[in-house]
Design a protein around this motif. Structure first.
Motif, PDB file in Angstrom:
ATOM      1  N   TYR A 153     -19.856  19.598 -36.145  1.00  0.00           N
ATOM      2  CA  TYR A 153     -18.439  18.746 -36.221  1.00  0.00           C
ATOM      3  C   TYR A 153     -17.424  19.365 -36.856  1.00  0.00           C
ATOM      4  O   TYR A 153     -17.490  19.624 -37.961  1.00  0.00           O
ATOM      5  N   ASP A 154     -16.214  19.529 -36.109  1.00  0.00           N
ATOM      6  CA  ASP A 154     -14.795  19.746 -36.771  1.00  0.00           C
ATOM      7  C   ASP A 154     -14.575  18.249 -37.386  1.00  0.00           C
ATOM      8  O   ASP A 154     -15.359  17.319 -36.842  1.00  0.00           O
ATOM      9  N   PHE A 155     -13.623  17.992 -38.295  1.00  0.00           N
ATOM     10  CA  PHE A 155     -13.380  16.628 -38.646  1.00  0.00           C
ATOM     11  C   PHE A 155     -11.896  15.911 -38.252  1.00  0.00           C
ATOM     12  O   PHE A 155     -12.049  15.033 -37.455  1.00  0.00           O
ATOM     13  N   ASP A 156     -11.014  16.637 -38.496  1.00  0.00           N
ATOM     14  CA  ASP A 156      -9.681  16.154 -38.129  1.00  0.00           C
ATOM     15  C   ASP A 156      -9.320  16.090 -36.699  1.00  0.00           C
ATOM     16  O   ASP A 156      -9.291  17.069 -36.037  1.00  0.00           O
ATOM     17  N   LYS A 157      -9.128  14.771 -36.197  1.00  0.00           N
ATOM     18  CA  LYS A 157      -8.814  14.543 -34.786  1.00  0.00           C
ATOM     19  C   LYS A 157      -9.997  14.942 -34.017  1.00  0.00           C
ATOM     20  O   LYS A 157      -9.831  14.714 -32.843  1.00  0.00           O
ATOM     21  N   THR A 158     -11.310  15.009 -34.546  1.00  0.00           N
ATOM     22  CA  THR A 158     -12.421  15.281 -33.911  1.00  0.00           C
ATOM     23  C   THR A 158     -13.265  13.749 -34.143  1.00  0.00           C
ATOM     24  O   THR A 158     -13.813  13.339 -33.265  1.00  0.00           O
ATOM     25  N   LEU A 159     -13.542  13.629 -35.367  1.00  0.00           N
ATOM     26  CA  LEU A 159     -14.283  12.260 -35.991  1.00  0.00           C
ATOM     27  C   LEU A 159     -13.018  11.420 -36.430  1.00  0.00           C
ATOM     28  O   LEU A 159     -13.177  10.085 -36.188  1.00  0.00           O
ATOM     29  N   SER A 160     -12.070  11.543 -36.993  1.00  0.00           N
ATOM     30  CA  SER A 160     -10.999  10.974 -37.393  1.00  0.00           C
ATOM     31  C   SER A 160      -9.628  11.225 -36.764  1.00  0.00           C
ATOM     32  O   SER A 160      -9.606  12.054 -35.722  1.00  0.00           O
ATOM     33  N   THR A 161      -8.744  10.021 -36.856  1.00  0.00           N
ATOM     34  CA  THR A 161      -7.938   9.853 -35.907  1.00  0.00           C
ATOM     35  C   THR A 161      -6.649  10.830 -36.298  1.00  0.00           C
ATOM     36  O   THR A 161      -5.863  11.057 -35.295  1.00  0.00           O
ATOM     37  N   THR A 162      -6.408  11.481 -37.332  1.00  0.00           N
ATOM     38  CA  THR A 162      -5.714  12.304 -37.747  1.00  0.00           C
ATOM     39  C   THR A 162      -5.979  13.049 -38.973  1.00  0.00           C
ATOM     40  O   THR A 162      -7.166  13.279 -39.268  1.00  0.00           O
ATOM     41  N   ASP A 163      -5.142  14.154 -39.270  1.00  0.00           N
ATOM     42  CA  ASP A 163      -5.498  14.948 -40.245  1.00  0.00           C
ATOM     43  C   ASP A 163      -5.916  14.239 -41.768  1.00  0.00           C
ATOM     44  O   ASP A 163      -5.219  13.084 -41.969  1.00  0.00           O
ATOM     45  N   MET A 164      -6.963  14.475 -42.357  1.00  0.00           N
ATOM     46  CA  MET A 164      -7.602  13.654 -43.456  1.00  0.00           C
ATOM     47  C   MET A 164      -6.603  13.629 -44.560  1.00  0.00           C
ATOM     48  O   MET A 164      -6.316  12.273 -45.158  1.00  0.00           O
ATOM     49  N   GLN A 165      -5.759  14.549 -44.544  1.00  0.00           N
ATOM     50  CA  GLN A 165      -4.765  14.311 -45.759  1.00  0.00           C
ATOM     51  C   GLN A 165      -3.608  13.098 -45.866  1.00  0.00           C
ATOM     52  O   GLN A 165      -2.926  12.553 -46.493  1.00  0.00           O
ATOM     53  N   ASN A 166      -3.411  12.887 -44.132  1.00  0.00           N
ATOM     54  CA  ASN A 166      -2.375  12.006 -43.850  1.00  0.00           C
ATOM     55  C   ASN A 166      -2.600  10.660 -44.295  1.00  0.00           C
ATOM     56  O   ASN A 166      -1.810   9.678 -44.411  1.00  0.00           O
TER      57      ASN A 166
END
Length: 277
Positions: free
Chosen positions: A11-24
Protein backbone atom coordinates in the motif's frame (compact mmCIF):
# COMPACT_ATOMS: atom_id res chain seq x y z
CA UNK A 1 4.86 -30.05 5.83
CA UNK A 2 3.39 -27.98 2.95
CA UNK A 3 4.89 -24.54 2.37
CA UNK A 4 2.76 -21.64 3.61
CA UNK A 5 0.97 -19.83 0.79
CA UNK A 6 1.32 -16.07 1.12
CA UNK A 7 -0.35 -13.11 -0.55
CA UNK A 8 1.35 -9.72 -0.12
CA UNK A 9 -0.61 -6.48 -0.39
CA UNK A 10 1.55 -3.38 -0.81
CA UNK A 11 0.00 0.00 0.00
CA UNK A 12 0.87 3.59 -0.57
CA UNK A 13 -0.44 5.68 2.36
CA UNK A 14 -1.29 9.29 1.53
CA UNK A 15 -4.64 9.46 -0.31
CA UNK A 16 -4.58 5.67 -0.62
CA UNK A 17 -5.47 4.74 2.96
CA UNK A 18 -5.66 8.25 4.45
CA UNK A 19 -7.81 11.05 3.06
CA UNK A 20 -4.91 13.46 2.47
CA UNK A 21 -1.15 13.80 3.04
CA UNK A 22 -0.22 12.59 6.53
CA UNK A 23 1.60 15.82 7.40
CA UNK A 24 -1.58 17.83 6.80
CA UNK A 25 -3.49 16.51 9.82
CA UNK A 26 -1.36 17.68 12.74
CA UNK A 27 2.26 18.38 11.79
CA UNK A 28 1.66 21.34 9.45
CA UNK A 29 -0.98 22.95 11.71
CA UNK A 30 1.57 22.70 14.58
CA UNK A 31 3.84 24.95 12.48
CA UNK A 32 0.99 27.46 12.24
CA UNK A 33 1.00 26.95 8.49
CA UNK A 34 -1.55 25.72 5.97
CA UNK A 35 -0.81 22.72 3.74
CA UNK A 36 -0.64 25.07 0.74
CA UNK A 37 1.97 27.20 2.50
CA UNK A 38 4.12 24.26 3.59
CA UNK A 39 4.01 22.37 0.30
CA UNK A 40 4.41 25.61 -1.64
CA UNK A 41 7.58 26.43 0.32
CA UNK A 42 8.81 22.88 -0.29
CA UNK A 43 8.28 23.25 -4.04
CA UNK A 44 10.09 26.60 -4.14
CA UNK A 45 13.05 25.22 -2.18
CA UNK A 46 13.23 22.23 -4.52
CA UNK A 47 13.15 24.36 -7.65
CA UNK A 48 15.57 27.04 -6.46
CA UNK A 49 18.18 24.59 -5.18
CA UNK A 50 17.73 21.60 -7.50
CA UNK A 51 16.90 19.34 -4.57
CA UNK A 52 14.84 16.20 -5.17
CA UNK A 53 11.25 16.74 -4.03
CA UNK A 54 11.18 14.11 -1.26
CA UNK A 55 14.45 15.33 0.22
CA UNK A 56 13.09 18.87 -0.01
CA UNK A 57 10.06 18.13 2.15
CA UNK A 58 12.25 16.32 4.71
CA UNK A 59 14.54 19.35 4.88
CA UNK A 60 11.56 21.69 5.15
CA UNK A 61 10.15 19.68 8.07
CA UNK A 62 13.40 20.19 10.00
CA UNK A 63 13.78 23.83 8.94
CA UNK A 64 10.22 24.92 9.71
CA UNK A 65 10.17 23.09 13.05
CA UNK A 66 13.34 24.93 14.11
CA UNK A 67 11.86 28.22 12.95
CA UNK A 68 8.81 27.63 15.18
CA UNK A 69 10.80 26.33 18.17
CA UNK A 70 9.41 22.80 17.87
CA UNK A 71 11.68 19.91 18.82
CA UNK A 72 11.18 17.42 16.02
CA UNK A 73 11.52 14.22 18.03
CA UNK A 74 10.18 10.79 17.15
CA UNK A 75 7.69 11.19 20.00
CA UNK A 76 6.36 14.46 18.55
CA UNK A 77 5.94 12.89 15.11
CA UNK A 78 4.24 9.83 16.61
CA UNK A 79 1.70 12.18 18.21
CA UNK A 80 1.13 13.75 14.79
CA UNK A 81 0.04 10.34 13.51
CA UNK A 82 -2.79 9.92 16.00
CA UNK A 83 -5.15 12.28 14.19
CA UNK A 84 -4.93 10.68 10.76
CA UNK A 85 -8.29 10.09 9.10
CA UNK A 86 -8.88 7.12 6.81
CA UNK A 87 -11.24 6.24 4.02
CA UNK A 88 -14.35 4.29 5.05
CA UNK A 89 -13.63 0.75 6.20
CA UNK A 90 -9.83 1.02 6.44
CA UNK A 91 -9.60 0.27 10.17
CA UNK A 92 -11.45 -3.06 9.79
CA UNK A 93 -10.13 -3.90 6.31
CA UNK A 94 -7.07 -5.88 7.34
CA UNK A 95 -8.89 -8.42 9.53
CA UNK A 96 -11.65 -8.92 6.98
CA UNK A 97 -9.18 -9.64 4.19
CA UNK A 98 -6.97 -11.80 6.43
CA UNK A 99 -9.96 -13.92 7.46
CA UNK A 100 -11.23 -14.33 3.91
CA UNK A 101 -7.81 -15.34 2.59
CA UNK A 102 -7.32 -17.79 5.47
CA UNK A 103 -10.53 -19.56 4.44
CA UNK A 104 -8.96 -19.98 0.99
CA UNK A 105 -5.72 -21.35 2.40
CA UNK A 106 -3.61 -18.18 2.24
CA UNK A 107 -1.86 -15.96 4.74
CA UNK A 108 -1.94 -12.24 3.88
CA UNK A 109 1.00 -9.97 4.66
CA UNK A 110 0.34 -6.22 4.45
CA UNK A 111 3.23 -3.90 3.55
CA UNK A 112 3.34 -0.13 3.62
CA UNK A 113 5.59 1.53 1.00
CA UNK A 114 5.20 5.29 1.34
CA UNK A 115 7.01 8.48 0.40
CA UNK A 116 5.52 9.95 3.58
CA UNK A 117 7.12 10.20 7.01
CA UNK A 118 7.48 6.82 8.68
CA UNK A 119 7.66 8.32 12.17
CA UNK A 120 4.20 9.83 11.66
CA UNK A 121 2.81 6.51 10.42
CA UNK A 122 4.28 4.77 13.49
CA UNK A 123 1.86 6.77 15.62
CA UNK A 124 -1.27 5.97 13.61
CA UNK A 125 -3.92 3.48 14.67
CA UNK A 126 -3.31 0.95 11.85
CA UNK A 127 0.50 0.79 12.04
CA UNK A 128 0.55 -2.64 13.70
CA UNK A 129 -1.43 -4.13 10.80
CA UNK A 130 1.66 -4.03 8.58
CA UNK A 131 4.20 -6.85 8.39
CA UNK A 132 6.75 -4.18 7.45
CA UNK A 133 6.43 -0.46 6.85
CA UNK A 134 8.78 1.56 4.67
CA UNK A 135 8.76 5.34 4.54
CA UNK A 136 11.01 8.36 4.70
CA UNK A 137 12.91 8.38 8.00
CA UNK A 138 15.27 10.72 9.80
CA UNK A 139 18.56 9.89 11.51
CA UNK A 140 18.54 11.37 15.02
CA UNK A 141 21.44 12.62 17.15
CA UNK A 142 21.92 11.85 20.84
CA UNK A 143 19.58 14.71 21.75
CA UNK A 144 16.83 13.03 19.74
CA UNK A 145 16.79 15.61 16.96
CA UNK A 146 16.86 14.74 13.22
CA UNK A 147 20.13 15.64 11.49
CA UNK A 148 20.08 13.61 8.27
CA UNK A 149 17.72 11.52 6.09
CA UNK A 150 18.01 7.88 7.15
CA UNK A 151 15.82 6.70 4.29
CA UNK A 152 14.15 8.61 1.46
CA UNK A 153 11.67 6.88 -0.85
CA UNK A 154 10.58 8.65 -4.00
CA UNK A 155 8.15 7.34 -6.58
CA UNK A 156 10.60 5.23 -8.60
CA UNK A 157 12.46 3.97 -5.53
CA UNK A 158 9.23 2.34 -4.39
CA UNK A 159 9.76 -0.31 -7.07
CA UNK A 160 12.64 -1.99 -5.23
CA UNK A 161 10.25 -3.03 -2.46
CA UNK A 162 8.30 -5.19 -4.89
CA UNK A 163 11.44 -7.30 -5.32
CA UNK A 164 12.39 -7.13 -1.65
CA UNK A 165 8.98 -8.42 -0.58
CA UNK A 166 8.92 -11.14 -3.25
CA UNK A 167 12.40 -12.38 -2.29
CA UNK A 168 12.05 -11.91 1.47
CA UNK A 169 14.94 -9.42 1.50
CA UNK A 170 12.94 -6.95 3.57
CA UNK A 171 15.90 -5.42 5.46
CA UNK A 172 16.66 -2.16 3.59
CA UNK A 173 20.40 -2.70 4.14
CA UNK A 174 20.29 -6.13 2.46
CA UNK A 175 21.61 -5.16 -0.98
CA UNK A 176 22.88 -8.66 -1.75
CA UNK A 177 19.52 -10.28 -1.03
CA UNK A 178 17.48 -7.94 -3.21
CA UNK A 179 19.92 -8.17 -6.13
CA UNK A 180 20.57 -11.90 -5.95
CA UNK A 181 19.15 -13.96 -8.80
CA UNK A 182 16.37 -16.09 -7.33
CA UNK A 183 14.75 -19.08 -8.99
CA UNK A 184 11.88 -19.40 -6.51
CA UNK A 185 10.64 -16.38 -4.60
CA UNK A 186 9.24 -16.41 -1.09
CA UNK A 187 6.12 -14.77 -2.53
CA UNK A 188 5.38 -15.33 -6.24
CA UNK A 189 4.93 -12.13 -8.23
CA UNK A 190 1.37 -13.16 -9.13
CA UNK A 191 0.56 -13.17 -5.38
CA UNK A 192 1.44 -9.50 -4.94
CA UNK A 193 -1.19 -6.76 -5.02
CA UNK A 194 -0.21 -3.08 -5.16
CA UNK A 195 -2.67 -0.38 -4.04
CA UNK A 196 -1.92 3.26 -4.85
CA UNK A 197 -3.79 6.48 -5.52
CA UNK A 198 -2.54 7.63 -8.89
CA UNK A 199 0.25 9.36 -10.76
CA UNK A 200 2.94 9.02 -8.08
CA UNK A 201 2.34 5.27 -7.90
CA UNK A 202 2.55 4.62 -11.63
CA UNK A 203 6.11 3.13 -11.63
CA UNK A 204 5.16 0.56 -9.00
CA UNK A 205 1.72 -0.19 -10.43
CA UNK A 206 3.24 -0.70 -13.88
CA UNK A 207 5.99 -2.97 -12.54
CA UNK A 208 3.55 -5.14 -10.59
CA UNK A 209 1.20 -5.40 -13.58
CA UNK A 210 4.01 -6.36 -15.99
CA UNK A 211 5.11 -9.13 -13.63
CA UNK A 212 1.63 -10.70 -13.45
CA UNK A 213 0.78 -9.21 -10.07
CA UNK A 214 -2.29 -7.05 -9.53
CA UNK A 215 -2.26 -3.24 -9.35
CA UNK A 216 -5.18 -1.15 -8.14
CA UNK A 217 -5.55 2.62 -8.48
CA UNK A 218 -7.70 4.05 -5.69
CA UNK A 219 -9.48 7.31 -6.45
CA UNK A 220 -11.57 9.97 -4.79
CA UNK A 221 -14.53 11.10 -6.89
CA UNK A 222 -12.81 14.34 -7.89
CA UNK A 223 -9.89 12.32 -9.33
CA UNK A 224 -11.96 9.84 -11.34
CA UNK A 225 -10.77 11.12 -14.73
CA UNK A 226 -7.14 10.81 -13.66
CA UNK A 227 -7.74 7.22 -12.58
CA UNK A 228 -9.49 6.45 -15.87
CA UNK A 229 -6.50 7.80 -17.78
CA UNK A 230 -4.08 5.59 -15.82
CA UNK A 231 -6.27 2.55 -16.53
CA UNK A 232 -6.78 3.35 -20.22
CA UNK A 233 -3.02 3.76 -20.66
CA UNK A 234 -2.56 0.24 -19.30
CA UNK A 235 -0.63 1.31 -16.22
CA UNK A 236 -2.83 -0.50 -13.71
CA UNK A 237 -5.12 -3.51 -13.72
CA UNK A 238 -8.08 -1.98 -11.93
CA UNK A 239 -9.46 1.32 -10.67
CA UNK A 240 -11.58 1.51 -7.56
CA UNK A 241 -13.41 4.13 -5.44
CA UNK A 242 -11.67 4.98 -2.15
CA UNK A 243 -13.93 2.86 0.04
CA UNK A 244 -12.69 -0.20 1.95
CA UNK A 245 -15.99 -0.92 3.71
CA UNK A 246 -17.54 -4.36 3.98
CA UNK A 247 -19.35 -5.06 0.72
CA UNK A 248 -17.53 -2.28 -1.15
CA UNK A 249 -16.21 -2.79 -4.67
CA UNK A 250 -12.67 -2.69 -3.26
CA UNK A 251 -13.43 -5.58 -0.93
CA UNK A 252 -15.21 -7.55 -3.66
CA UNK A 253 -12.37 -7.00 -6.10
CA UNK A 254 -9.60 -8.10 -3.73
CA UNK A 255 -11.65 -11.15 -2.73
CA UNK A 256 -12.02 -12.04 -6.42
CA UNK A 257 -8.24 -11.76 -6.83
CA UNK A 258 -7.81 -14.11 -3.86
CA UNK A 259 -10.36 -16.48 -5.39
CA UNK A 260 -8.42 -16.51 -8.67
CA UNK A 261 -5.15 -17.25 -6.87
CA UNK A 262 -6.82 -20.10 -4.98
CA UNK A 263 -8.18 -21.49 -8.27
CA UNK A 264 -4.71 -21.26 -9.87
CA UNK A 265 -3.28 -23.19 -6.92
CA UNK A 266 -5.93 -25.89 -7.25
CA UNK A 267 -5.40 -26.28 -11.00
CA UNK A 268 -1.62 -26.42 -10.56
CA UNK A 269 -1.93 -29.03 -7.82
CA UNK A 270 -4.23 -31.17 -9.98
CA UNK A 271 -1.95 -30.90 -13.00
CA UNK A 272 1.11 -31.85 -10.96
CA UNK A 273 -0.75 -34.85 -9.57
CA UNK A 274 -1.77 -36.03 -13.04
CA UNK A 275 1.72 -35.47 -14.43
CA UNK A 276 3.31 -37.53 -11.67
CA UNK A 277 1.19 -40.64 -12.35
Amino acid sequence: MPKEKIIAIMYDFDKTLSTTDMQNYAFIPALDMTPDQFWGATGEFSKENGVERILSYMYMMIYQAKQKGIKLTREFLHECGKGIKYYPGVTTWFKRINDYAADKGFKVEHYLVSSGTKEIVEGCSIFNEFTDAYGCEFYYNQEGEPIWPKLAINYTQKTQYFFRIAKGATDVTDDDGVNQKTVKHRIPYRNIIYVGDGMTDIPCMTLVKKNNGHSIAIYQEKDLEKARQIYQEGRCDYICPADYSSGSWMEKMVKLIIDSLALDEEISKKQNLLASK
